[in-house]
Design a protein around this motif. Structure first.
Motif, short mmCIF file in Angstrom:
data_model
loop_
_atom_site.label_atom_id
_atom_site.label_comp_id
_atom_site.label_asym_id
_atom_site.label_seq_id
_atom_site.Cartn_x
_atom_site.Cartn_y
_atom_site.Cartn_z
N ARG A 1 42.86 48.16 42.65
CA ARG A 1 41.95 48.50 41.55
C ARG A 1 42.18 47.58 40.36
O ARG A 1 41.23 47.13 39.72
CB ARG A 1 42.13 49.96 41.15
N GLN A 2 43.44 47.26 40.08
CA GLN A 2 43.74 46.37 38.96
C GLN A 2 43.21 44.96 39.19
O GLN A 2 42.76 44.30 38.25
CB GLN A 2 45.25 46.33 38.70
N ILE A 3 43.25 44.50 40.43
CA ILE A 3 42.70 43.18 40.75
C ILE A 3 41.22 43.13 40.41
O ILE A 3 40.74 42.17 39.79
CB ILE A 3 42.94 42.83 42.25
N PHE A 4 40.47 44.17 40.79
CA PHE A 4 39.03 44.19 40.52
C PHE A 4 38.76 44.36 39.02
O PHE A 4 37.87 43.73 38.47
CB PHE A 4 38.34 45.29 41.32
N ARG A 5 39.52 45.22 38.38
CA ARG A 5 39.32 45.44 36.94
C ARG A 5 39.59 44.18 36.13
O ARG A 5 38.92 43.92 35.14
CB ARG A 5 40.22 46.57 36.45
N LYS A 6 40.58 43.41 36.57
CA LYS A 6 40.97 42.19 35.84
C LYS A 6 39.80 41.21 35.71
O LYS A 6 39.70 40.49 34.72
CB LYS A 6 42.16 41.53 36.54
N VAL A 7 38.92 41.19 36.70
CA VAL A 7 37.77 40.28 36.64
C VAL A 7 36.49 40.99 36.21
O VAL A 7 35.40 40.42 36.30
CB VAL A 7 37.56 39.52 37.98
N GLY A 8 36.62 42.23 35.77
CA GLY A 8 35.48 42.95 35.21
C GLY A 8 34.59 43.65 36.21
O GLY A 8 33.44 43.97 35.89
N ILE A 9 35.09 43.93 37.41
CA ILE A 9 34.30 44.66 38.40
C ILE A 9 34.40 46.15 38.08
O ILE A 9 35.49 46.71 38.00
CB ILE A 9 34.81 44.40 39.84
N SER A 10 33.28 46.79 37.93
CA SER A 10 33.23 48.21 37.59
C SER A 10 33.75 49.07 38.75
O SER A 10 33.49 48.79 39.92
CB SER A 10 31.77 48.57 37.28
N ASP A 11 34.46 50.14 38.41
CA ASP A 11 34.96 51.08 39.42
C ASP A 11 33.82 51.69 40.24
O ASP A 11 34.01 52.06 41.39
CB ASP A 11 35.77 52.20 38.77
N GLN A 12 32.63 51.78 39.64
CA GLN A 12 31.49 52.39 40.33
C GLN A 12 31.00 51.53 41.51
O GLN A 12 30.36 52.05 42.41
CB GLN A 12 30.31 52.62 39.36
N ARG A 13 31.31 50.26 41.50
CA ARG A 13 30.89 49.38 42.60
C ARG A 13 31.82 49.46 43.80
O ARG A 13 31.49 48.96 44.87
CB ARG A 13 30.88 47.92 42.13
#
Length: 195
Positions: free
Chosen positions: A83-95
């Motif tokens: 989750r942190q990897i995706f958040r770091k580049v601005g990917i929303s949790d909803q995706r």
């Protein structure tokens, strides 16, 4: 006295099941072709767990495909890190959709295929490491193809990993066929899994 009758019934059952199984498997290429025709562009991204580089790659890759949801098939113990990897580049949790059911590569597919099917997703990007792609494609062909879902492979470059053996590919193809026929992947037979 009942043993010969049971043996005859078992032989008759095999005479019925074998052609039915072969017929069902033979329609997979047609189902894949139909899916690719109906959905020429991927509608979702599936990343297989097992290597953190796959998630870093997928996070970057998904930025150029902002309309696609991401399916993560991995162990629950890796959830926060992924989750942190995706958040770091601005990917929303909803995706992002997390599936913690899998225990191995076959169950990466058998656990997620019905999600895609229920959502009428007919074409996905399949993201995994280059050394893992041959086996993943073979399994995906059977498991996803049996539900009329095609895929576009996206290999993540890796260093230092040997290609997987043909024995593993064949074994997992057999397990995939077992799942198609019985709904069981044989994962429970893995001695490394905790009860």
């Amino acid at each position: 006295m009942s043993f010969p009758i049971a043996k005859i019934r078992l032989n008759n059952l095999w005479l019925f099941l074998l052609p039915m199984g072969l017929f069902f498997i033979s329609i997979i290429p047609f189902r894949l072709a139909i899916a690719r025709h109906q959905a020429p562009e991927p509608q979702a991204i599936l990343v297989l767990g097992g290597n953190k580089d796959r998630f870093k790659f997928t996070a970057q890759f998904s930025q150029s495909h902002p309309e696609l949801d991401i399916w993560v098939s991995d162990y629950p113990s890796n959830f926060e890190h992924n989750r942190q990897i995706f958040r770091k580049v601005g990917i929303s949790d909803q995706r992002i959709h997390y599936d913690f059911c899998p225990t191995d590569t076959v169950t990466n597919f058998t656990c997620t295929v019905n999600y895609f099917y229920r959502q009428d997703i007919q074409h996905i990007y399949l993201v995994t490491s280059d050394y893992h792609m041959v086996r993943s494609r073979a399994i995906a062909t059977f498991v996803l193809g049996s539900r009329g879902i095609t895929f576009t492979p996206v290999s993540v470059p890796s260093k230092g990993y040997p290609k997987e053996s043909k024995i593993r590919v064949i074994r997992d193809c057999i397990r995939s066929l077992l799942w198609i026929v019985t709904g069981k992947s044989g994962a429970s037979l893995n001695p490394d899994l905790k009860s």
